[in-house]
Motif scaffolding. Sequence first.
Motif, PDB file in Angstrom:
ATOM      1  N   GLN A  15      26.762  90.950   6.216  1.00  0.00           N
ATOM      2  CA  GLN A  15      26.232  90.930   7.586  1.00  0.00           C
ATOM      3  C   GLN A  15      27.135  90.122   8.512  1.00  0.00           C
ATOM      4  O   GLN A  15      27.392  90.519   9.663  1.00  0.00           O
ATOM      5  N   ASP A  16      27.639  88.991   8.006  1.00  0.00           N
ATOM      6  CA  ASP A  16      28.552  88.181   8.822  1.00  0.00           C
ATOM      7  C   ASP A  16      29.832  88.949   9.130  1.00  0.00           C
ATOM      8  O   ASP A  16      30.387  88.849  10.240  1.00  0.00           O
ATOM      9  N   LYS A  17      30.319  89.712   8.177  1.00  0.00           N
ATOM     10  CA  LYS A  17      31.524  90.504   8.419  1.00  0.00           C
ATOM     11  C   LYS A  17      31.281  91.537   9.516  1.00  0.00           C
ATOM     12  O   LYS A  17      32.142  91.770  10.379  1.00  0.00           O
ATOM     13  N   LYS A  18      30.090  92.149   9.500  1.00  0.00           N
ATOM     14  CA  LYS A  18      29.774  93.132  10.535  1.00  0.00           C
ATOM     15  C   LYS A  18      29.696  92.476  11.912  1.00  0.00           C
ATOM     16  O   LYS A  18      30.179  93.015  12.917  1.00  0.00           O
ATOM     17  N   LYS A  19      29.083  91.281  11.968  1.00  0.00           N
ATOM     18  CA  LYS A  19      28.979  90.589  13.245  1.00  0.00           C
ATOM     19  C   LYS A  19      30.358  90.234  13.798  1.00  0.00           C
ATOM     20  O   LYS A  19      30.639  90.389  14.990  1.00  0.00           O
ATOM     21  N   ILE A  20      31.218  89.750  12.919  1.00  0.00           N
ATOM     22  CA  ILE A  20      32.574  89.395  13.361  1.00  0.00           C
ATOM     23  C   ILE A  20      33.313  90.625  13.858  1.00  0.00           C
ATOM     24  O   ILE A  20      34.034  90.583  14.865  1.00  0.00           O
ATOM     25  N   ALA A  21      33.108  91.760  13.153  1.00  0.00           N
ATOM     26  CA  ALA A  21      33.761  92.992  13.602  1.00  0.00           C
ATOM     27  C   ALA A  21      33.240  93.412  14.972  1.00  0.00           C
ATOM     28  O   ALA A  21      34.007  93.868  15.840  1.00  0.00           O
ATOM     29  N   GLU A  22      31.925  93.256  15.192  1.00  0.00           N
ATOM     30  CA  GLU A  22      31.359  93.611  16.496  1.00  0.00           C
ATOM     31  C   GLU A  22      31.884  92.685  17.596  1.00  0.00           C
ATOM     32  O   GLU A  22      32.181  93.109  18.711  1.00  0.00           O
ATOM     33  N   TRP A  23      31.989  91.393  17.275  1.00  0.00           N
ATOM     34  CA  TRP A  23      32.504  90.446  18.271  1.00  0.00           C
ATOM     35  C   TRP A  23      33.955  90.758  18.621  1.00  0.00           C
ATOM     36  O   TRP A  23      34.371  90.645  19.779  1.00  0.00           O
TER      37      TRP A  23
END
Length: 242
Positions: A225-233
Motif C-alpha cells: 500500500q505504501d508503494k502505491k501511495k508513493i507511486a501516486e504522489w
Amino acid sequence: MPKNSSAYYALQVRTADASSIRYLYLKSHTDFSEKVGAPLFVAGLGVSYDESVLTELFEIFGAVSQVALHQDKTSALVVFASPSSLKKALRTAAESKALTVAFKEPTETFGLKDWVEQHKAKTPGNRVLQQQLDEWMAQWEAQESQRQAAAATDAADEGWTVVTKQRGRKKNTDSGGTSVGSVAGAVAAAAKSRKSPKQLLDFYRFQARDRRRDNVLELQQQFEQDKKKIAEWKASRRFKPY
C-alpha cells in the motif's frame, strides 16, 4: 586309508570312472535273529546305496539271499546264502583290496556338506553385501525424492511457497527463527476467518506460529500500500524526497 580294527574291516569301493572312493565298514553279525545264511553288517553307506546296489556289489563274493537297510539308510544287513561268501568279503576288506562298481555317486550335496553350502548361500560375503546395501540405499533415496516432490506439490497447491535450502544461501527467518514464505492472501484470510474467537492466544505453538505469519502478511500488505501511495504522489508531483 582307514585302518582295519578287530571289529570292523574297511572295504574300498570305487566308481567305474574313478570319480569317487567310498569306504564301507564290514563286520560279521553274529546276533542275527533268523538262523538262515551268513549275515554281514555294513556301515558307511552313501545316499545312493539301496537294496539293489548292495545286492549287486556283494554278489561278487557269493549269492545274497537278503538285504535289509537300516532306518537311517547309513547301514544295512547283507545276508549271504553261504558262510564262505561272508568270509571272502571280510578277507577282501582285510587285504585292502578295492572293488569297482558301475554306478556313480550323486553330485548333489547331502548332510553336513549341504548345511555348509546353505550357510555360504545365506552369507555371500562383504562384496555382495555391500552391493545389496548400495542398491537398497539408491532405491530408498529415489523414493524419498519422490515423496519430497509430492509434498512440495501439495504445499504449492495450498498457496505456500516452499523455502528450500540452497548452497551459499540461507533461509529467510523472522526474529523467532521461523521460516517465512509468501502465502496467498485469500488462503490466509480464509484460514483466519475459520478461527474460533474463543481460542486462547498463543496457547498452542501453532497459534504463535500463525500469529507471526499474520504479522508478516500485514507488513507485506502495508508495504504494498505504501508503494502505491508513493507511486501516486510521484504521479501528482506531490512527492518531494529532498
